[in-house]
Scaffold this motif. Structure first.
Motif, mmCIF file in Angstrom:
data_model
loop_
_atom_site.group_PDB
_atom_site.id
_atom_site.type_symbol
_atom_site.label_atom_id
_atom_site.label_comp_id
_atom_site.label_asym_id
_atom_site.label_seq_id
_atom_site.Cartn_x
_atom_site.Cartn_y
_atom_site.Cartn_z
ATOM 1 N N ARG A 114 34.232 40.485 39.814
ATOM 2 C CA ARG A 114 34.791 40.280 41.004
ATOM 3 C C ARG A 114 35.920 41.164 41.525
ATOM 4 O O ARG A 114 36.318 41.171 42.738
ATOM 5 N N VAL A 115 36.369 41.906 40.714
ATOM 6 C CA VAL A 115 37.621 42.736 40.709
ATOM 7 C C VAL A 115 37.448 44.026 41.840
ATOM 8 O O VAL A 115 36.190 44.559 41.748
ATOM 9 N N PRO A 116 37.933 44.243 42.858
ATOM 10 C CA PRO A 116 37.544 44.931 44.021
ATOM 11 C C PRO A 116 37.965 46.271 43.644
ATOM 12 O O PRO A 116 38.893 46.868 44.615
ATOM 13 N N ASP A 117 37.775 46.975 42.651
ATOM 14 C CA ASP A 117 38.288 48.274 42.756
ATOM 15 C C ASP A 117 37.424 48.852 41.653
ATOM 16 O O ASP A 117 37.009 48.531 40.469
ATOM 17 N N GLU A 118 36.843 50.142 41.983
ATOM 18 C CA GLU A 118 35.749 50.849 41.438
ATOM 19 C C GLU A 118 36.278 51.176 40.111
ATOM 20 O O GLU A 118 35.532 51.126 38.840
ATOM 21 N N TYR A 119 37.454 51.517 39.852
ATOM 22 C CA TYR A 119 37.799 52.051 38.491
ATOM 23 C C TYR A 119 38.248 50.762 37.466
ATOM 24 O O TYR A 119 37.699 51.114 36.312
ATOM 25 N N ALA A 120 38.496 49.807 38.053
ATOM 26 C CA ALA A 120 38.445 48.473 37.300
ATOM 27 C C ALA A 120 37.290 47.947 36.791
ATOM 28 O O ALA A 120 36.911 47.822 35.720
ATOM 29 N N GLN A 121 36.153 48.217 37.687
ATOM 30 C CA GLN A 121 34.835 47.796 37.533
ATOM 31 C C GLN A 121 34.400 48.602 36.352
ATOM 32 O O GLN A 121 33.561 48.319 35.533
ATOM 33 N N GLU A 122 34.519 50.041 36.662
ATOM 34 C CA GLU A 122 34.116 51.051 35.448
ATOM 35 C C GLU A 122 34.675 50.552 34.137
ATOM 36 O O GLU A 122 34.017 50.813 33.068
ATOM 37 N N TYR A 123 36.086 50.509 34.047
ATOM 38 C CA TYR A 123 36.479 49.954 32.824
ATOM 39 C C TYR A 123 35.998 49.017 31.951
ATOM 40 O O TYR A 123 35.760 48.990 30.955
ATOM 41 N N SER A 181 32.995 47.669 32.671
ATOM 42 C CA SER A 181 31.544 47.946 32.295
ATOM 43 C C SER A 181 31.441 48.819 31.005
ATOM 44 O O SER A 181 30.698 48.454 30.401
ATOM 45 N N THR A 182 32.498 49.669 30.972
ATOM 46 C CA THR A 182 32.318 50.544 29.712
ATOM 47 C C THR A 182 32.928 49.736 28.354
ATOM 48 O O THR A 182 32.352 49.914 27.488
ATOM 49 N N LYS A 183 33.744 48.791 28.590
ATOM 50 C CA LYS A 183 34.283 47.962 27.300
ATOM 51 C C LYS A 183 33.521 47.028 27.035
ATOM 52 O O LYS A 183 33.517 46.628 25.810
ATOM 53 N N ALA A 184 32.725 46.276 28.098
ATOM 54 C CA ALA A 184 31.992 44.863 27.673
ATOM 55 C C ALA A 184 30.946 45.436 26.712
ATOM 56 O O ALA A 184 30.219 46.220 26.651
ATOM 57 N N GLY A 185 30.799 44.535 25.615
ATOM 58 C CA GLY A 185 30.029 44.369 24.609
ATOM 59 C C GLY A 185 30.103 45.501 23.677
ATOM 60 O O GLY A 185 29.715 45.562 22.367
ATOM 61 N N VAL A 186 31.107 46.426 23.700
ATOM 62 C CA VAL A 186 31.710 47.345 22.884
ATOM 63 C C VAL A 186 33.034 47.133 22.363
ATOM 64 O O VAL A 186 33.223 47.027 20.941
ATOM 65 N N ALA A 187 33.972 46.578 23.069
ATOM 66 C CA ALA A 187 35.292 46.593 22.750
ATOM 67 C C ALA A 187 35.659 44.948 23.196
ATOM 68 O O ALA A 187 36.581 44.452 22.721
ATOM 69 N N LEU A 188 34.973 44.403 24.022
ATOM 70 C CA LEU A 188 35.340 43.317 24.682
ATOM 71 C C LEU A 188 34.192 42.261 24.655
ATOM 72 O O LEU A 188 33.144 42.511 24.968
ATOM 73 N N THR A 204 35.946 37.517 27.360
ATOM 74 C CA THR A 204 37.010 38.517 27.481
ATOM 75 C C THR A 204 36.987 39.164 28.727
ATOM 76 O O THR A 204 38.056 39.328 29.512
ATOM 77 N N VAL A 205 35.811 39.655 29.085
ATOM 78 C CA VAL A 205 35.518 40.480 30.280
ATOM 79 C C VAL A 205 35.819 39.551 31.449
ATOM 80 O O VAL A 205 36.343 40.056 32.434
ATOM 81 N N GLU A 206 35.611 38.300 31.386
ATOM 82 C CA GLU A 206 35.590 37.220 32.475
ATOM 83 C C GLU A 206 37.207 37.249 32.811
ATOM 84 O O GLU A 206 37.534 37.077 33.962
ATOM 85 N N THR A 207 37.870 36.944 31.487
ATOM 86 C CA THR A 207 39.488 37.003 31.798
ATOM 87 C C THR A 207 40.073 38.015 32.291
ATOM 88 O O THR A 207 40.884 38.024 33.198
ATOM 89 N N GLU A 265 46.273 48.935 30.042
ATOM 90 C CA GLU A 265 45.010 49.463 29.461
ATOM 91 C C GLU A 265 44.121 50.115 30.587
ATOM 92 O O GLU A 265 43.665 51.047 30.277
ATOM 93 N N LEU A 266 43.944 49.440 31.742
ATOM 94 C CA LEU A 266 43.401 50.131 32.685
ATOM 95 C C LEU A 266 43.942 51.480 32.943
ATOM 96 O O LEU A 266 43.061 52.429 33.264
ATOM 97 N N TYR A 267 45.110 51.492 33.164
ATOM 98 C CA TYR A 267 45.625 52.747 33.574
ATOM 99 C C TYR A 267 45.673 53.785 32.648
ATOM 100 O O TYR A 267 45.462 55.184 32.949
ATOM 101 N N ARG A 268 45.629 53.488 31.266
ATOM 102 C CA ARG A 268 45.437 54.419 30.208
ATOM 103 C C ARG A 268 43.912 54.805 30.163
ATOM 104 O O ARG A 268 43.723 56.143 30.105
ATOM 105 N N TYR A 269 42.986 54.010 30.303
ATOM 106 C CA TYR A 269 41.657 54.338 30.715
ATOM 107 C C TYR A 269 41.252 55.229 31.834
ATOM 108 O O TYR A 269 40.890 56.586 31.945
#
Length: 235
Positions: free
Chosen positions: A10-19, A21-28, A32-35, A88-92
Motif C-alpha cells: 500500500r505504501v505510495p512510494d517507489e523506493y519504499a516498495q522497492e525496499y 520487495s527486495t527484502k521480502a522472503g530474504v530478510a523479512l 513483517t512485510v505487512e507491518t 532502514e529505508l533511508y540506508r537502503y
C-alpha cells in the motif's frame, strides 16, 4: 518478492516498495512485510501532505513525524518501531539505489533522536486472563469463527497475525504448523484433542458457510474467501 505480493503493498512510494520487495522472503517474513508496509505508508503519507517525498524530506520532517505520532497517542515502542523501519529505508536508498546521492537526509542522523524527551503514554502492563475472564470472552463472540480464533490463540499462544495466516494444510490432528511466523523460523505447536475436535466441527459445519471458502487456502477466511487482512477485521 512475487508480483502478487508487490501488488498488495500500500505504501505510495517507489523506493519504499522497492525496499520491501527486495527484502521480502530474504530478510523479512510476510507478516513483517505487512507491518513495515503499514509503517512506511504512515510516514510517506505524512510527507505527501507536506508536499515532500522520501528523497526530498529533511531531518526536520522526521522529527515532525515523531511529534505527530506523539500527538496521536503512539507509545514509545510503536514510534521506535516506525523510526527503525524509516531509518532502514533511508540506508537502503543511500546504499542500493541511484537516488542515494540525491537524499536531503543523512541516515546517520537517526542516531541523534532521543525518544526519552517525548511525553508518550506509559507502557501497558498486561496480566494473564483468569479462567472466568476467558469464559466470558468466548461467550461474547457472535460467530463460531471468531470464537475458535480466540480459542486457538489462548491454547497455542499464536499471534493474531499467525492465526489469520493459518492454511488448511497447516492443521493436523495433533498440531498446527506455523509456516511464516514473525521473527522466527517455521515451527509446530501441539494442540489438544478438544481443539482438534473444534477444528473438525469448523471445517465440516461452519467454514462452508463463508462465501468462496472452497477456493480459499486459509483456515479462517473472510466473507470473500480471502485472508483476514488486519487484526480488527471481522469480514
Amino acid at each position: 518478492m512475487s508480483s502478487s505480493r508487490c501488488d498488495s503493498l500500500r505504501v505510495p512510494d517507489e523506493y519504499a516498495q522497492e525496499y520491501l520487495s527486495t527484502k521480502a522472503g530474504v530478510a523479512l517474513e510476510p507478516t513483517t512485510v505487512e507491518t513495515y508496509d503499514s509503517q512506511l505508508t504512515a510516514y510517506t503519507t505524512f510527507l505527501n501532505g507536506r508536499e515532500k517525498t522520501t528523497i526530498t524530506a529533511e531531518f526536520t520532517d522526521v522529527i515532525e513525524f515523531i511529534e505527530e505520532c506523539v500527538r496521536r497517542g503512539n507509545r514509545r515502542s510503536t514510534i521506535s518501531g516506525k523510526l527503525s523501519v524509516i531509518a532502514e529505508l533511508y540506508r537502503y536508498i543511500r546504499l542500493r539505489t541511484d537516488a542515494g546521492d540525491e537524499l536531503n537526509l543523512d541516515p546517520l542522523r537517526f542516531r541523534e533522536i532521543d525518544l526519552d524527551q517525548y511525553n508518550v503514554p506509559e507502557r501497558i502492563e498486561r496480566d494473564a486472563l483468569s479462567k472466568e475472564e476467558i469464559r466470558r470472552l468466548f461467550d461474547a463472540f457472535e460467530s463460531y469463527r471468531n470464537r475458535l480464533m480466540a480459542i486457538v490463540g489462548v491454547e497455542t499462544g499464536l499471534r493474531n497475525s499467525d492465526i489469520r495466516t493459518l492454511r488448511i494444510q497447516d492443521i493436523e490432528s495433533d498440531h498446527v504448523h506455523v509456516y511464516a511466523p514473525k521473527n522466527s523460523k517455521p515451527y509446530d505447536v501441539p494442540i489438544s484433542e478438544q481443539l482438534s475436535f473444534e477444528f473438525d466441527v469448523w471445517f465440516k459445519h461452519h467454514r462452508p458457510g463463508y462465501s468462496a471458502s472452497s477456493e480459499s487456502e486459509y483456515v479462517f477466511p473472510s466473507q470473500q474467501g480471502a485472508k483476514l487482512s488486519q487484526n480488527s477485521s471481522l469480514n
